[in-house]
Design a protein around this motif. Structure first.
Motif, PDB file in Angstrom:
ATOM      1  N   ASN A   1      30.638  47.236  43.221  1.00 23.00           N
ATOM      2  CA  ASN A   1      30.510  46.144  42.264  1.00 23.00           C
ATOM      3  C   ASN A   1      30.796  46.692  40.870  1.00 23.00           C
ATOM      4  OD1 ASN A   1      27.726  44.360  40.811  1.00 23.00           O
ATOM      5  ND2 ASN A   1      29.856  43.719  40.942  1.00 23.00           N
TER       6      ASN A   1
ATOM      7  N   LYS B   1      41.093  49.822  36.944  1.00 22.64           N
ATOM      8  CA  LYS B   1      39.778  49.372  36.487  1.00 22.64           C
ATOM      9  C   LYS B   1      39.014  50.532  35.892  1.00 22.64           C
ATOM     10  CE  LYS B   1      37.058  45.691  36.538  1.00 22.64           C
ATOM     11  NZ  LYS B   1      37.460  44.327  36.100  1.00 22.64           N
TER      12      LYS B   1
ATOM     13  N   LYS C   1      48.590  49.323  40.001  1.00 23.21           N
ATOM     14  CA  LYS C   1      47.964  49.014  41.279  1.00 23.21           C
ATOM     15  C   LYS C   1      47.608  50.306  42.006  1.00 23.21           C
ATOM     16  CE  LYS C   1      48.220  44.412  41.989  1.00 23.21           C
ATOM     17  NZ  LYS C   1      47.110  43.574  42.496  1.00 23.21           N
TER      18      LYS C   1
ATOM     19  N   VAL D   1      44.412  47.316  44.566  1.00 24.42           N
ATOM     20  CA  VAL D   1      43.751  46.588  43.482  1.00 24.42           C
ATOM     21  C   VAL D   1      44.257  47.066  42.126  1.00 24.42           C
ATOM     22  CG1 VAL D   1      41.697  46.215  44.868  1.00 24.42           C
ATOM     23  CG2 VAL D   1      41.816  48.212  43.400  1.00 24.42           C
ATOM     24  N   ASN D   2      43.902  46.314  41.104  1.00 22.81           N
ATOM     25  CA  ASN D   2      44.314  46.649  39.736  1.00 22.81           C
ATOM     26  C   ASN D   2      43.522  47.814  39.184  1.00 22.81           C
ATOM     27  OD1 ASN D   2      46.217  44.528  39.536  1.00 22.81           O
ATOM     28  ND2 ASN D   2      44.590  43.081  39.003  1.00 22.81           N
TER      29      ASN D   2
ATOM     30  N   GLU E   1      35.700  38.749  47.608  1.00 20.99           N
ATOM     31  CA  GLU E   1      35.306  37.610  46.791  1.00 20.99           C
ATOM     32  C   GLU E   1      34.304  36.725  47.522  1.00 20.99           C
ATOM     33  OE1 GLU E   1      39.066  36.812  43.950  1.00 20.99           O
ATOM     34  OE2 GLU E   1      39.406  36.296  46.067  1.00 20.99           O
TER      35      GLU E   1
ATOM     36  N   GLU F   1      31.978  41.821  37.126  1.00 20.38           N
ATOM     37  CA  GLU F   1      32.012  40.625  37.965  1.00 20.38           C
ATOM     38  C   GLU F   1      32.891  40.803  39.198  1.00 20.38           C
ATOM     39  OE1 GLU F   1      33.192  37.355  35.553  1.00 20.38           O
ATOM     40  OE2 GLU F   1      31.335  37.311  34.379  1.00 20.38           O
ATOM     41  N   ASP F   2      33.517  41.961  39.327  1.00 19.10           N
ATOM     42  CA  ASP F   2      34.441  42.203  40.430  1.00 19.10           C
ATOM     43  C   ASP F   2      33.756  42.968  41.565  1.00 19.10           C
ATOM     44  OD1 ASP F   2      36.596  40.983  39.120  1.00 19.10           O
ATOM     45  OD2 ASP F   2      37.038  42.824  38.026  1.00 19.10           O
ATOM     46  N   TRP F   3      34.166  42.623  42.780  1.00 18.65           N
ATOM     47  CA  TRP F   3      33.660  43.278  43.976  1.00 18.65           C
ATOM     48  C   TRP F   3      34.837  43.800  44.781  1.00 18.65           C
ATOM     49  CZ3 TRP F   3      28.382  43.603  45.366  1.00 18.65           C
ATOM     50  CH2 TRP F   3      27.509  42.919  44.508  1.00 18.65           C
ATOM     51  N   TYR F   4      34.651  44.997  45.363  1.00 13.05           N
ATOM     52  CA  TYR F   4      35.706  45.630  46.143  1.00 13.05           C
ATOM     53  C   TYR F   4      35.136  46.110  47.468  1.00 13.05           C
ATOM     54  CZ  TYR F   4      37.855  45.875  41.520  1.00 13.05           C
ATOM     55  OH  TYR F   4      38.349  45.554  40.283  1.00 13.05           O
TER      56      TYR F   4
ATOM     57  N   ASP G   1      40.468  46.848  48.820  1.00 13.54           N
ATOM     58  CA  ASP G   1      40.946  45.503  48.516  1.00 13.54           C
ATOM     59  C   ASP G   1      39.831  44.707  47.854  1.00 13.54           C
ATOM     60  OD1 ASP G   1      43.754  45.040  49.374  1.00 13.54           O
ATOM     61  OD2 ASP G   1      43.012  45.767  51.299  1.00 13.54           O
ATOM     62  N   LYS G   2      40.206  43.609  47.210  1.00 15.54           N
ATOM     63  CA  LYS G   2      39.221  42.743  46.548  1.00 15.54           C
ATOM     64  C   LYS G   2      38.352  42.059  47.598  1.00 15.54           C
ATOM     65  CE  LYS G   2      38.602  41.421  42.875  1.00 15.54           C
ATOM     66  NZ  LYS G   2      39.348  40.509  41.989  1.00 15.54           N
TER      67      LYS G   2
END
Length: 313
Positions: free
Chosen positions: A259, A309, A20, A306-307, A289, A262-265, A286-287
């Motif tokens: 972006n 990436k 994290k 966040v994780n 969505e 498929e992930d957005w932050y 943070d995420k």
């Protein structure tokens, strides 16, 4: 056996925690973060959060995974921008034709008779060093009541737009090919409750216009957004998606968006609980969505972040 299982679980917990980012993600006081991906590397370009007279340079940070960040010191400072004296704020960066263009505010001008406004610097690498592109501000006056600060460069296909504005007004104009001027007049695009910190992104053919509202020195700083089918608007206000959390932090605002697949932050600054200095601001992630209709869901501020990436173009 139970002791062995406990230590195995403890090791897994530490391992998961290590994946994290944690919040804040950058050490020290930094605000107004601009986040972008260049060649599978994440970059953050923030404001150095300090009294105006000490805001005479910019640092940058790079990461391969959103977890570990490398500091690049003084990628631009007032020694390279002779007209800039203080209050260097809110960078926005874009790559074009192999060059990196770094837009910034300086001097916090209060009227058209003062020297300052929005400048642009250029470099061959994202970490600089950057040099003044024009030798003078790109925007040196108010347009439609918008103070020339909080600039954001938005690319839509082959077109580049400069969006900016403080003092509760926001304007936009199309940049020319070499970023020395504009091909359109400045158009006011101020949405309801706008204060400062504009940014744009495009998703599924829709233009998302985001901004900060409330006072940056107070607890109720927040991020809101609107959507349009056209970059010039009109924009339909949707509401606030990031605001203070009395259990986490206050003063959440002036953000950017990443972006990744498929992930957005959302990358933003906030004021830790108990801090009363207006410049005590930290950069967090943070995420972010969306619902099935494309609306942005309320963002939950966290200490976990966040994780891990990998970067993508």
């Amino acid at each position: 056996m139970k002791i062995i299982q406990y230590f195995l679980w403890l090791g897994l917990s530490f391992s998961a925690q290590a994946q994290k980012s944690g919040n804040p993600i950058l050490p020290g006081w930094y605000a107004d973060p601009e986040a972008i991906i260049f060649d599978q590397t994440y970059w953050i370009y923030p404001t150095y959060s300090a009294p105006y007279e000490k805001q005479v340079y910019f640092d940058a940070f790079s990461s391969q995974d959103l977890i570990t960040w490398k500091k690049h010191e003084r990628i631009l400072d007032t020694s390279a921008v002779k007209w800039a004296k203080r209050a260097m704020w809110a960078p926005s960066i874009i790559r074009k034709d192999g060059k990196y263009y770094f837009f910034f505010g300086a001097n916090d001008i209060q009227n058209d008779n003062e020297i300052g406004g929005i400048g642009v610097a250029v470099a061959d690498k994202p970490e600089g060093p950057y040099k003044d592109h024009l030798g003078k501000p790109l925007v040196d006056r108010f347009h439609h009541g918008a103070q020339p600060i909080d600039q954001f460069v938005f690319q839509d296909g082959k077109d580049f737009y400069l969006v900016f504005g403080g003092w509760k007004h926001c304007v936009m104009a199309k940049l020319n090919d070499d970023f020395t001027g504009f091909t359109t007049e400045f158009k006011e695009i101020t949405p309801e409750n706008y204060v400062e910190g504009p940014m744009f992104f495009k998703k599924d053919g829709k233009y998302y216009f985001m901004w900060s509202e409330g006072g940056w020195t107070g607890p109720n700083y927040a991020v809101a957004y609107a959507i349009s089918d056209n970059p010039w608007g009109p924009f339909e206000r949707k509401g606030v998606i990031l605001k203070q959390d009395p259990e986490i932090a206050t003063g959440a605002g002036h953000h950017s968006v990443l972006n990744v697949g498929e992930d957005w932050y959302i990358i933003y600054h906030r004021r830790p609980l108990g801090e009363t200095d207006r410049n005590a601001r930290v950069t967090c992630i943070d995420k972010m969505e969306f619902d099935e209709d494309g609306n942005i869901l309320p963002v939950k501020m966290t200490f976990e972040g966040v994780n891990k990436k990998g970067g993508q173009n």
